[in-house]
Design a protein around this motif. Structure first.
Motif, PDB file in Angstrom:
ATOM      1  N   TYR A   1       0.832  -1.209   0.000  1.00  0.00           N
ATOM      2  CA  TYR A   1       0.000   0.000   0.000  1.00  0.00           C
ATOM      3  C   TYR A   1       0.870   1.264   0.000  1.00  0.00           C
ATOM      4  O   TYR A   1       0.734   2.137  -0.864  1.00  0.00           O
ATOM      5  CB  TYR A   1      -0.929  -0.026   1.211  1.00  0.00           C
ATOM      6  N   HIS A   2       1.771   1.377   0.957  1.00  0.00           N
ATOM      7  CA  HIS A   2       2.575   2.595   1.071  1.00  0.00           C
ATOM      8  C   HIS A   2       3.569   2.746  -0.080  1.00  0.00           C
ATOM      9  O   HIS A   2       3.777   3.862  -0.576  1.00  0.00           O
ATOM     10  CB  HIS A   2       3.294   2.641   2.420  1.00  0.00           C
ATOM     11  N   GLY A   3       4.179   1.655  -0.503  1.00  0.00           N
ATOM     12  CA  GLY A   3       5.115   1.735  -1.620  1.00  0.00           C
ATOM     13  C   GLY A   3       4.431   2.134  -2.916  1.00  0.00           C
ATOM     14  O   GLY A   3       4.978   2.917  -3.703  1.00  0.00           O
ATOM     15  N   SER A   4       3.214   1.632  -3.147  1.00  0.00           N
ATOM     16  CA  SER A   4       2.501   1.988  -4.373  1.00  0.00           C
ATOM     17  C   SER A   4       2.028   3.445  -4.343  1.00  0.00           C
ATOM     18  O   SER A   4       1.962   4.097  -5.390  1.00  0.00           O
ATOM     19  CB  SER A   4       1.317   1.047  -4.599  1.00  0.00           C
ATOM     20  N   ARG A   5       1.731   3.973  -3.164  1.00  0.00           N
ATOM     21  CA  ARG A   5       1.393   5.399  -3.047  1.00  0.00           C
ATOM     22  C   ARG A   5       2.591   6.244  -3.469  1.00  0.00           C
ATOM     23  O   ARG A   5       2.442   7.243  -4.177  1.00  0.00           O
ATOM     24  CB  ARG A   5       1.000   5.743  -1.611  1.00  0.00           C
ATOM     25  N   ARG A   6       3.757   5.826  -3.032  1.00  0.00           N
ATOM     26  CA  ARG A   6       4.963   6.598  -3.308  1.00  0.00           C
ATOM     27  C   ARG A   6       5.376   6.463  -4.777  1.00  0.00           C
ATOM     28  O   ARG A   6       5.685   7.450  -5.432  1.00  0.00           O
ATOM     29  CB  ARG A   6       6.092   6.110  -2.389  1.00  0.00           C
ATOM     30  N   LEU A   7       5.424   5.237  -5.278  1.00  0.00           N
ATOM     31  CA  LEU A   7       5.930   5.006  -6.631  1.00  0.00           C
ATOM     32  C   LEU A   7       4.951   5.403  -7.723  1.00  0.00           C
ATOM     33  O   LEU A   7       5.349   5.958  -8.754  1.00  0.00           O
ATOM     34  CB  LEU A   7       6.289   3.528  -6.815  1.00  0.00           C
ATOM     35  N   PHE A   8       3.668   5.075  -7.529  1.00  0.00           N
ATOM     36  CA  PHE A   8       2.699   5.206  -8.613  1.00  0.00           C
ATOM     37  C   PHE A   8       1.588   6.224  -8.338  1.00  0.00           C
ATOM     38  O   PHE A   8       0.755   6.470  -9.201  1.00  0.00           O
ATOM     39  CB  PHE A   8       2.051   3.848  -8.900  1.00  0.00           C
ATOM     40  N   GLY A   9       1.553   6.762  -7.136  1.00  0.00           N
ATOM     41  CA  GLY A   9       0.487   7.686  -6.782  1.00  0.00           C
ATOM     42  C   GLY A   9      -0.853   6.999  -6.547  1.00  0.00           C
ATOM     43  O   GLY A   9      -1.890   7.661  -6.525  1.00  0.00           O
ATOM     44  N   TRP A  10      -0.852   5.690  -6.365  1.00  0.00           N
ATOM     45  CA  TRP A  10      -2.088   4.947  -6.123  1.00  0.00           C
ATOM     46  C   TRP A  10      -2.632   5.244  -4.735  1.00  0.00           C
ATOM     47  O   TRP A  10      -1.904   5.711  -3.859  1.00  0.00           O
ATOM     48  CB  TRP A  10      -1.855   3.448  -6.263  1.00  0.00           C
ATOM     49  N   PHE A  11      -3.887   4.962  -4.504  1.00  0.00           N
ATOM     50  CA  PHE A  11      -4.558   5.115  -3.209  1.00  0.00           C
ATOM     51  C   PHE A  11      -4.414   6.529  -2.659  1.00  0.00           C
ATOM     52  O   PHE A  11      -4.236   6.737  -1.463  1.00  0.00           O
ATOM     53  CB  PHE A  11      -4.033   4.088  -2.186  1.00  0.00           C
ATOM     54  N   GLY A  12      -4.454   7.492  -3.535  1.00  0.00           N
ATOM     55  CA  GLY A  12      -4.360   8.885  -3.115  1.00  0.00           C
ATOM     56  C   GLY A  12      -2.960   9.355  -2.800  1.00  0.00           C
ATOM     57  O   GLY A  12      -2.769  10.427  -2.229  1.00  0.00           O
ATOM     58  N   GLY A  13      -1.958   8.577  -3.182  1.00  0.00           N
ATOM     59  CA  GLY A  13      -0.568   8.968  -2.933  1.00  0.00           C
ATOM     60  C   GLY A  13      -0.135  10.116  -3.814  1.00  0.00           C
ATOM     61  O   GLY A  13      -0.788  10.446  -4.809  1.00  0.00           O
ATOM     62  N   LEU A  14       0.971  10.710  -3.474  1.00  0.00           N
ATOM     63  CA  LEU A  14       1.452  11.897  -4.177  1.00  0.00           C
ATOM     64  C   LEU A  14       2.365  11.580  -5.355  1.00  0.00           C
ATOM     65  O   LEU A  14       2.633  12.461  -6.173  1.00  0.00           O
ATOM     66  CB  LEU A  14       2.198  12.805  -3.199  1.00  0.00           C
ATOM     67  N   GLY A  15       2.889  10.373  -5.436  1.00  0.00           N
ATOM     68  CA  GLY A  15       3.801  10.013  -6.510  1.00  0.00           C
ATOM     69  C   GLY A  15       5.230  10.439  -6.207  1.00  0.00           C
ATOM     70  O   GLY A  15       5.519  11.111  -5.216  1.00  0.00           O
ATOM     71  N   ILE A  16       6.121  10.050  -7.074  1.00  0.00           N
ATOM     72  CA  ILE A  16       7.558  10.221  -6.842  1.00  0.00           C
ATOM     73  C   ILE A  16       7.966  11.687  -6.722  1.00  0.00           C
ATOM     74  O   ILE A  16       8.747  12.049  -5.839  1.00  0.00           O
ATOM     75  CB  ILE A  16       8.362   9.533  -7.957  1.00  0.00           C
ATOM     76  N   GLU A  17       7.475  12.529  -7.595  1.00  0.00           N
ATOM     77  CA  GLU A  17       7.919  13.925  -7.592  1.00  0.00           C
ATOM     78  C   GLU A  17       7.606  14.616  -6.256  1.00  0.00           C
ATOM     79  O   GLU A  17       8.477  15.254  -5.654  1.00  0.00           O
ATOM     80  CB  GLU A  17       7.274  14.692  -8.740  1.00  0.00           C
ATOM     81  N   GLU A  18       6.380  14.489  -5.797  1.00  0.00           N
ATOM     82  CA  GLU A  18       5.998  15.142  -4.537  1.00  0.00           C
ATOM     83  C   GLU A  18       6.677  14.484  -3.333  1.00  0.00           C
ATOM     84  O   GLU A  18       7.094  15.170  -2.399  1.00  0.00           O
ATOM     85  CB  GLU A  18       4.479  15.144  -4.367  1.00  0.00           C
ATOM     86  N   TYR A  19       6.770  13.149  -3.353  1.00  0.00           N
ATOM     87  CA  TYR A  19       7.485  12.490  -2.255  1.00  0.00           C
ATOM     88  C   TYR A  19       8.967  12.844  -2.291  1.00  0.00           C
ATOM     89  O   TYR A  19       9.619  12.907  -1.250  1.00  0.00           O
ATOM     90  CB  TYR A  19       7.288  10.973  -2.288  1.00  0.00           C
ATOM     91  N   GLY A  20       9.490  13.086  -3.499  1.00  0.00           N
ATOM     92  CA  GLY A  20      10.876  13.528  -3.606  1.00  0.00           C
ATOM     93  C   GLY A  20      11.096  14.850  -2.889  1.00  0.00           C
ATOM     94  O   GLY A  20      12.097  15.038  -2.189  1.00  0.00           O
TER      95      GLY A  20
END
Length: 150
Positions: free
Chosen positions: A20-39
Motif C-alpha cells: 500500500y505505502h510503496g505503491s502510493r509513493r511510486l505510482f500515486g495509487w490510493f491517493g498517494g502523491l507520486g515520486i515527484e511530490e514524495y521527492g
C-alpha cells in the motif's frame, strides 16, 4: 506448523501495509502523491538528497519488499530492507516528535513496531508456506541427486 502459520500471518500483514505505502509513493495509487511530490518531502522534511532518488529507493523497498513478503520470496532480504527503511524514517523524520504518534504528532512508535516486526522474517525466514521453502526443497533434492551420481 504453528510457527509457520505465524510467519505467514506476519508476512501477509507486512505485505499489505508496505505494498500500500510503496505503491502510493511510486505510482500515486490510493491517493498517494507520486515520486515527484514524495521527492520534495524526502528532500525538505527528511533532508535526504536527492529527494527523488530516496523516494524511489523507499518506494521500491516498500512495494517490492511487500510483494516479496506476500509470496515468501527472498523474505530475509525483504524483511531486512523494510527494517532499514523504518529505522531511516525514525532517524530522519519522526525521532524529534518522540515515541507518541497520537494527537497530531508523527512519533516513531509505528515505525519502530513495523521495523522490528519486519525482523521476524529477516531472522527466521519465510516458513513452510513460501516460495523460499519450495526453492529450498528443490535445491536439496538436486544436491541429493548430484551426491548419488558423484
Amino acid at each position: 506448523m504453528p510457527a509457520d502459520l505465524c510467519l505467514l500471518v506476519v508476512r501477509l500483514v507486512l505485505a499489505w501495509i508496505f505494498i500500500y505505502h510503496g505503491s502510493r509513493r511510486l505510482f500515486g495509487w490510493f491517493g498517494g502523491l507520486g515520486i515527484e511530490e514524495y521527492g520534495k518531502y524526502f528532500a525538505n522534511t527528511a533532508h535526504l538528497h536527492p529527494g527523488e532518488f530516496f523516494a524511489v529507493l523507499s518506494g521500491v523497498i516498500e512495494f517490492g519488499g511487500g510483494i516479496a513478503l506476500a509470496i515468501g520470496f527472498c523474505s530475509r532480504l525483504a524483511g531486512a530492507g523494510i527494517f532499514g527503511d523504518m529505522m531511516m524514517a525514525i532517524v530522519t523524520v519522526t525521532w524529534g516528535d518522540g515515541i507518541n504518534a497520537t494527537g497530531g504528532n508523527s512519533g516513531y512508535e509505528l515505525n519502530l513496531a513495523l521495523g522490528f516486526l519486519a525482523l521476524v522474517p529477516a531472522v527466521f525466514g519465510a516458513g513452510r508456506f513460501s516460495v523460499d521453502a519450495i526453492l529450498e526443497q528443490r535445491l536439496l533434492r538436486a544436491e541429493a541427486v548430484a551426491a548419488t551420481r558423484a
